[in-house]
Design a protein around this motif. Structure first.
Motif, PDB file in Angstrom:
ATOM      1  N   PRO A 615     -35.127  11.886  41.082  1.00 54.97           N
ATOM      2  CA  PRO A 615     -34.560  12.480  42.301  1.00 54.97           C
ATOM      3  C   PRO A 615     -34.028  11.416  43.254  1.00 54.97           C
ATOM      4  O   PRO A 615     -34.599  10.338  43.391  1.00 54.97           O
ATOM      5  CB  PRO A 615     -35.747  13.234  42.913  1.00 54.97           C
ATOM      6  N   ILE A 616     -32.906  11.733  43.899  1.00 57.91           N
ATOM      7  CA  ILE A 616     -32.295  10.847  44.885  1.00 57.91           C
ATOM      8  C   ILE A 616     -32.262  11.554  46.229  1.00 57.91           C
ATOM      9  O   ILE A 616     -31.767  12.679  46.337  1.00 57.91           O
ATOM     10  CB  ILE A 616     -30.863  10.456  44.475  1.00 57.91           C
ATOM     11  N   ILE A 617     -32.828  10.911  47.254  1.00 58.76           N
ATOM     12  CA  ILE A 617     -32.738  11.422  48.621  1.00 58.76           C
ATOM     13  C   ILE A 617     -31.585  10.692  49.294  1.00 58.76           C
ATOM     14  O   ILE A 617     -31.617   9.466  49.440  1.00 58.76           O
ATOM     15  CB  ILE A 617     -34.042  11.183  49.406  1.00 58.76           C
ATOM     16  N   HIS A 618     -30.553  11.417  49.690  1.00 61.01           N
ATOM     17  CA  HIS A 618     -29.366  10.766  50.262  1.00 61.01           C
ATOM     18  C   HIS A 618     -29.666  10.123  51.606  1.00 61.01           C
ATOM     19  O   HIS A 618     -29.230   9.022  51.895  1.00 61.01           O
ATOM     20  CB  HIS A 618     -28.237  11.789  50.415  1.00 61.01           C
ATOM     21  N   CYS A 619     -30.419  10.816  52.453  1.00 66.60           N
ATOM     22  CA  CYS A 619     -30.908  10.318  53.750  1.00 66.60           C
ATOM     23  C   CYS A 619     -29.856  10.293  54.841  1.00 66.60           C
ATOM     24  O   CYS A 619     -30.200  10.003  56.003  1.00 66.60           O
ATOM     25  CB  CYS A 619     -31.516   8.914  53.632  1.00 66.60           C
ATOM     26  N   ASP A 620     -28.596  10.590  54.552  1.00 59.70           N
ATOM     27  CA  ASP A 620     -27.587  10.520  55.616  1.00 59.70           C
ATOM     28  C   ASP A 620     -26.489  11.554  55.399  1.00 59.70           C
ATOM     29  O   ASP A 620     -25.305  11.238  55.427  1.00 59.70           O
ATOM     30  CB  ASP A 620     -26.990   9.112  55.676  1.00 59.70           C
ATOM     31  N   ILE A 621     -26.892  12.805  55.159  1.00 64.61           N
ATOM     32  CA  ILE A 621     -25.933  13.897  55.024  1.00 64.61           C
ATOM     33  C   ILE A 621     -25.377  14.228  56.408  1.00 64.61           C
ATOM     34  O   ILE A 621     -26.118  14.607  57.315  1.00 64.61           O
ATOM     35  CB  ILE A 621     -26.594  15.142  54.413  1.00 64.61           C
ATOM     36  N   LYS A 622     -24.072  14.090  56.580  1.00 57.53           N
ATOM     37  CA  LYS A 622     -23.391  14.410  57.834  1.00 57.53           C
ATOM     38  C   LYS A 622     -21.903  14.596  57.525  1.00 57.53           C
ATOM     39  O   LYS A 622     -21.425  14.162  56.461  1.00 57.53           O
ATOM     40  CB  LYS A 622     -23.598  13.294  58.856  1.00 57.53           C
ATOM     41  N   PRO A 623     -21.142  15.245  58.406  1.00 59.75           N
ATOM     42  CA  PRO A 623     -19.729  15.527  58.113  1.00 59.75           C
ATOM     43  C   PRO A 623     -18.910  14.272  57.831  1.00 59.75           C
ATOM     44  O   PRO A 623     -17.970  14.313  57.044  1.00 59.75           O
ATOM     45  CB  PRO A 623     -19.242  16.238  59.383  1.00 59.75           C
ATOM     46  N   GLN A 624     -19.265  13.147  58.460  1.00 54.01           N
ATOM     47  CA  GLN A 624     -18.517  11.911  58.228  1.00 54.01           C
ATOM     48  C   GLN A 624     -18.674  11.416  56.791  1.00 54.01           C
ATOM     49  O   GLN A 624     -17.817  10.680  56.293  1.00 54.01           O
ATOM     50  CB  GLN A 624     -18.984  10.815  59.198  1.00 54.01           C
ATOM     51  N   ASN A 625     -19.757  11.804  56.136  1.00 53.01           N
ATOM     52  CA  ASN A 625     -20.008  11.367  54.764  1.00 53.01           C
ATOM     53  C   ASN A 625     -19.637  12.420  53.730  1.00 53.01           C
ATOM     54  O   ASN A 625     -19.976  12.286  52.561  1.00 53.01           O
ATOM     55  CB  ASN A 625     -21.477  10.976  54.587  1.00 53.01           C
ATOM     56  N   ILE A 626     -18.958  13.478  54.165  1.00 49.64           N
ATOM     57  CA  ILE A 626     -18.436  14.495  53.258  1.00 49.64           C
ATOM     58  C   ILE A 626     -16.923  14.323  53.215  1.00 49.64           C
ATOM     59  O   ILE A 626     -16.255  14.500  54.230  1.00 49.64           O
ATOM     60  CB  ILE A 626     -18.796  15.919  53.720  1.00 49.64           C
ATOM     61  N   LEU A 627     -16.392  13.958  52.058  1.00 52.05           N
ATOM     62  CA  LEU A 627     -14.961  13.699  51.913  1.00 52.05           C
ATOM     63  C   LEU A 627     -14.308  14.804  51.094  1.00 52.05           C
ATOM     64  O   LEU A 627     -14.961  15.482  50.296  1.00 52.05           O
ATOM     65  CB  LEU A 627     -14.738  12.337  51.251  1.00 52.05           C
ATOM     66  N   LEU A 628     -12.982  14.961  51.286  1.00 48.31           N
ATOM     67  CA  LEU A 628     -12.234  16.051  50.668  1.00 48.31           C
ATOM     68  C   LEU A 628     -11.125  15.483  49.793  1.00 48.31           C
ATOM     69  O   LEU A 628     -10.339  14.647  50.245  1.00 48.31           O
ATOM     70  CB  LEU A 628     -11.645  16.972  51.741  1.00 48.31           C
ATOM     71  N   ASP A 629     -11.051  15.955  48.535  1.00 50.15           N
ATOM     72  CA  ASP A 629     -10.023  15.444  47.632  1.00 50.15           C
ATOM     73  C   ASP A 629      -8.731  16.241  47.787  1.00 50.15           C
ATOM     74  O   ASP A 629      -8.591  17.067  48.702  1.00 50.15           O
ATOM     75  CB  ASP A 629     -10.525  15.438  46.186  1.00 50.15           C
ATOM     76  N   GLN A 630      -7.784  16.024  46.891  1.00 46.77           N
ATOM     77  CA  GLN A 630      -6.476  16.655  47.022  1.00 46.77           C
ATOM     78  C   GLN A 630      -6.541  18.170  46.879  1.00 46.77           C
ATOM     79  O   GLN A 630      -5.643  18.882  47.341  1.00 46.77           O
ATOM     80  CB  GLN A 630      -5.527  16.079  45.972  1.00 46.77           C
ATOM     81  N   PHE A 631      -7.584  18.675  46.240  1.00 43.22           N
ATOM     82  CA  PHE A 631      -7.734  20.125  46.091  1.00 43.22           C
ATOM     83  C   PHE A 631      -8.682  20.706  47.143  1.00 43.22           C
ATOM     84  O   PHE A 631      -9.126  21.832  47.025  1.00 43.22           O
ATOM     85  CB  PHE A 631      -8.255  20.455  44.686  1.00 43.22           C
ATOM     86  N   TRP A 632      -9.029  19.904  48.137  1.00 40.98           N
ATOM     87  CA  TRP A 632      -9.944  20.288  49.222  1.00 40.98           C
ATOM     88  C   TRP A 632     -11.355  20.554  48.703  1.00 40.98           C
ATOM     89  O   TRP A 632     -12.108  21.321  49.305  1.00 40.98           O
ATOM     90  CB  TRP A 632      -9.415  21.494  50.001  1.00 40.98           C
ATOM     91  N   THR A 633     -11.698  19.934  47.583  1.00 39.96           N
ATOM     92  CA  THR A 633     -13.074  19.983  47.091  1.00 39.96           C
ATOM     93  C   THR A 633     -13.915  18.987  47.876  1.00 39.96           C
ATOM     94  O   THR A 633     -13.529  17.827  48.018  1.00 39.96           O
ATOM     95  CB  THR A 633     -13.131  19.644  45.594  1.00 39.96           C
ATOM     96  N   ALA A 634     -15.052  19.432  48.394  1.00 40.03           N
ATOM     97  CA  ALA A 634     -15.915  18.551  49.191  1.00 40.03           C
ATOM     98  C   ALA A 634     -16.800  17.710  48.274  1.00 40.03           C
ATOM     99  O   ALA A 634     -17.371  18.213  47.306  1.00 40.03           O
ATOM    100  CB  ALA A 634     -16.783  19.379  50.132  1.00 40.03           C
ATOM    101  N   LYS A 635     -16.900  16.416  48.592  1.00 38.81           N
ATOM    102  CA  LYS A 635     -17.710  15.498  47.808  1.00 38.81           C
ATOM    103  C   LYS A 635     -18.540  14.613  48.737  1.00 38.81           C
ATOM    104  O   LYS A 635     -18.058  14.170  49.773  1.00 38.81           O
ATOM    105  CB  LYS A 635     -16.825  14.615  46.910  1.00 38.81           C
ATOM    106  N   ILE A 636     -19.780  14.363  48.330  1.00 39.34           N
ATOM    107  CA  ILE A 636     -20.703  13.565  49.132  1.00 39.34           C
ATOM    108  C   ILE A 636     -20.461  12.087  48.854  1.00 39.34           C
ATOM    109  O   ILE A 636     -20.315  11.679  47.700  1.00 39.34           O
ATOM    110  CB  ILE A 636     -22.160  13.941  48.803  1.00 39.34           C
TER     111      ILE A 636
END
Length: 778
Positions: A615-636
């Motif tokens: 298991p991996i705990i990301h520890c910093d989930i926030k909108p600044q760390n959520i990026l969007l690709d060309q199809f508007w798919t959200a990625k951490i």
């Protein structure tokens, strides 16, 4: 005229049956207040007057559950279970009919099985229909088990609008399974698999589009019918009459395999036992049930036998020897080729032709001249796991594949990406040659190595100690992960001297770059802090995402190590961050897009928590760390603060890390943290997504709305959700459901936060969302 008479006669029968389902109590069979049942000592059950049904404790595994069973055949047939999804109770439990209600006591806990919200029951009775009922002092009905079915309806029982049957998990486990048979408020009777799709595999059937339609099993003829009580002409008979033998028991059960069946239980005067006979099945071929075999598995049928098989290169997720059909699916048993700049090493894979039909939606479709080109395009595509070729068109599919079944003939040609059988032979040859070369080198140069080793240690031990230590650590990382390596000059040239900055973090900036003369674009993260902090950041990101691969995680493509220089190369996310989309744009994304982004983030976090080897705990989930690709798919993205757990570890001690406003309360309590800190951060982000504002926002007209997390619960409790969002663009029911999920995620107590698997299922609408308590204990 004759047909109308027949219809009226059927309606009359089912109406009389429904009215007599709750018979008048038999004073000789009445259960008075103060009665109790016990799992081991007598009495363990209460019986109907004919002794055909029993209500009480029955052993399931190592514990006991409260059930209603048809008796007379082995251990009996379960037709109703109380709290079927909770663990069985111990032999110290008791069932007490006291204080006007029926209660289950185990340990210091009391659970109410049957009661009335405003009246006290004076007596109870198990009727000969199998219906357990409570009465008041005037023999008026207060409660009946027929109104709370599990997977079965009995003769005389009605499945009302909004009610459903839920299959059991297996023949021996009465817990809720995967299949539902629901009498919808729209008037449709439908069957579907809940974790796969909202599409039905049986039905719909209806007699009218009203919320009064009912499914009833006639207790005299064994006929299953749909009726509209307000209109006697509206009747749809699903099964023909079986018999008119008094004493027969009719049972319609949604099986663990998803098939709805009608059974007759008749008494044999010779053996003094009930005989069971299957009268009718809704599905003739179980392979017609969409998704019957689960992920990446297909169904085959022959001579009335059904079986699930894994597609090539896959194994069953778990062994369920008690099931004739494995409904949980299959998972990969091999690792694909290495991906470089979006292309996969095709030599590691083999495209295996299969005679399987599927109805999954492709993620990509294009014109192809022949099937060989189609196979090659899938083999080289990192995202492609299967392909079909039909009508000069090649369709590519990602895992998981759901709607598969064996087909003897199809105009489409299907291929599955599987391990190349030549790999094992090549690996053996390479391993033998490597061993021979290493042995020869060892014999030839051992003396030279030993001599040089002493000189090397003497000359460089003191002067190059720190450099050697750093190189030793990074060498371990290089061996551990298979990624593209770049030189510093290559990345400097690709980014044109690090001119175009995409963003800046705590440890350095991210720059836009391109390779292949501008054909492929990347994002280069340049760590600029002092060596110790930069090295820690670099190692954390490499360990956290070096082995991960998921469509909702930003993909790490490669790295650069030159002296103190540390750079990471990622796929480029052309549509920026979620923070820019929500907080900086003049127009907000519509509701459906916001929900899809939330689902993408939830799937990414679920993969980190449960899909990795550890298991991996990301520890910093926030909108600044959520990026969007060309199809508007959200990625951490941004795993610099991530914490890895051991495979069997659930909690860890670590210093506080993350961003204020998104950090779970336990960070400040100096206690071990778990993956629940990511669930809390996701809850805050989810609130920001659905409300399109920051969690902390000052200078508002309503001062108490400054902190969104507290304000959201106030509005929810006061039923004033219109203060949070405009109903012109948002579905009210969907908004309330997602809001409740967010409020569960931000509970102060980690134990109250649901795991991400449940959070995702609640967001998808597959699991009901209970009313959340106030998030803060204060």
């Amino acid at each position: 005229m004759a047909s109308l008479t027949a219809v009226f006669w059927i309606f009359f029968l089912v109406t009389v049956t429904s009215e007599t389902a709750v018979a008048q109590p038999d004073d000789l069979n009445m259960i008075p207040l103060g009665s109790s049942l016990f799992p081991v000592t007598q009495p363990t059950a209460w019986y109907s007057r004919s002794k055909r049904f029993a209500f009480g404790f029955f052993q399931t595994g190592e514990g006991y559950k409260v059930e209603i069973r048809i008796v007379g055949s082995g251990n009996g047939i379960t037709v109703w279970t109380f709290n079927r999804d909770e663990p069985a109770v111990s032999s110290n439990a008791t069932l007490d009919f006291v204080n006007g209600k029926l209660q289950l006591k185990h340990g210091n806990q009391y659970q109410t099985i049957a009661d009335h919200p405003s009246k006290s029951a004076l007596s109870a009775c198990l009727l000969d229909s199998g219906n357990f009922v409570l009465y008041d002092e005037n023999h008026a009905l207060l409660w009946q088990s027929f109104e709370f079915p599990t997977d079965t309806i009995l003769g005389g029982q009605i499945l009302y609008s909004g009610k459903e049957l839920i299959s059991s998990l297996s023949q021996d486990d009465q817990s809720s399974g995967l299949f539902h048979l629901k009498m919808e408020y729209s008037g449709n009777l439908v069957a579907y698999r809940v974790d796969v799709t909202s599409e039905t595999y049986w039905g719909p059937f209806n007699v009218s589009y009203s919320n009064n339609s009912q499914l009833i099993l006639d207790n005299f003829t064994g006929t299953l019918s749909l009726i509209e009580p307000s209109d006697s002409s509206l009747v749809q008979v699903l099964t023909s009459a079986i018999s008119r033998i008094r004493g027969n028991i009719y049972r319609a059960t949604l099986g663990y395999d998803g098939n709805f069946r009608l059974y007759t239980h008749s008494f044999d005067a010779v053996t003094l036992q009930f005989k069971m006979r299957t009268e009718w099945e809704a599905i003739d071929d179980l392979c017609d049930i969409k998704g019957i075999c689960g992920f990446n598995s297909y169904c085959t049928s022959k001579d009335m036998e059904w079986n699930c098989s894994c597609i090539p290169g896959f194994n069953f997720i778990r062994d369920l020897s008690s099931l004739s059909i494995n409904i949980y699916g299959c998972e990969k048993n091999f690792t694909g080729g290495m991906c470089i700049n979006g292309k996969e090493d095709a030599a590691r894979n083999s495209m295996t032709p299969v005679s399987i039909l599927g109805e999954d939606r492709p993620y990509f479709q294009e014109y192809q001249g022949n099937q060989d080109d189609c196979m090659k395009s899938c083999s080289e595509d990192c995202d492609c796991d299967a392909a079909t070729y039909s009508d000069l068109h090649c369709s590519r599919y990602r895992l998981p594949l759901m709607y598969l079944r064996n087909a003897t003939f199809t105009l489409s040609i299907a291929f599955i990406k599987s391990p190349n059988p030549q790999n094992d032979h090549l690996k053996k040859e390479v391993s033998w040659l490597t061993f021979f070369a290493m042995s020869l080198s060892f014999v030839t140069y051992s003396s030279v190595v030993l001599a040089c080793f002493g000189i090397f240690m003497f000359k460089f031990h003191v002067l190059k100690y720190k450099k050697l230590l750093l190189q030793t650590r990074t060498t371990g990382l290089i061996k551990e992960f298979t990624l593209q390596t770049y030189t510093y000059n290559e990345l400097k040239k690709a980014t044109k001297g690090f001119r175009q900055e995409l963003g800046k973090g705590a440890f350095g900036a991210v720059h836009r770059g391109s390779f292949d003369k501008g054909k492929s674009f990347v994002a280069v993260k340049r760590l600029e802090k002092v060596v110790e902090e930069g090295e820690r950041e670099f190692r954390a990101e490499m360990r956290a995402i070096g082995r991960t691969r998921h469509r909702n995680l930003v993909q790490l493509l490669g790295y650069c190590i030159e002296g103190p220089k540390r750079l990471l190369v990622y796929e480029l996310m052309v549509n920026g961050s979620l923070a820019d989309l929500l907080f900086k744009g003049r127009l907000h994304p519509n509701w459906n897009d916001r929900v899809q982004i939330a689902l993408d983030i939830a799937r990414g976090i679920l993969y980190l928590h449960e899909g990795c080897e550890a298991p991996i705990i990301h520890c910093d989930i926030k909108p600044q760390n959520i990026l969007l690709d060309q199809f508007w798919t959200a990625k951490i993205s941004d795993f610099g603060l991530a914490k890895l757990l051991m495979p069997d570890q659930t909690r860890t001690d670590t210093g506080a890390r993350g961003t204020r406003g998104y950090m779970a309360p336990e960070w400040n309590k100096n206690i071990p943290i778990s993956v629940k800190v990511d669930v809390y951060s996701f809850g805050i982000v989810l609130l920001e997504i659905i409300c399109c504002r920051r969690n902390l926002q000052v200078n508002l007209a309503i001062p108490e709305a400054t902190l969104l997390s507290g304000w959201a619960y106030q509005c929810f409790a006061a039923k004033e959700l219109d203060k949070l969002v405009s109903w012109e663009e948002v579905d009210k029911t969907a908004f309330e459901r997602v809001l409740k999920v967010a409020l569960w995620c931000i509970q102060d107590e980690p134990a109250l936060r649901f795991p991400m698997k449940i959070v995702l299922r609640m967001l998808e609408g597959l699991v009901d969302v209970p009313i959340p308590p106030c998030p803060s204990d204060e």
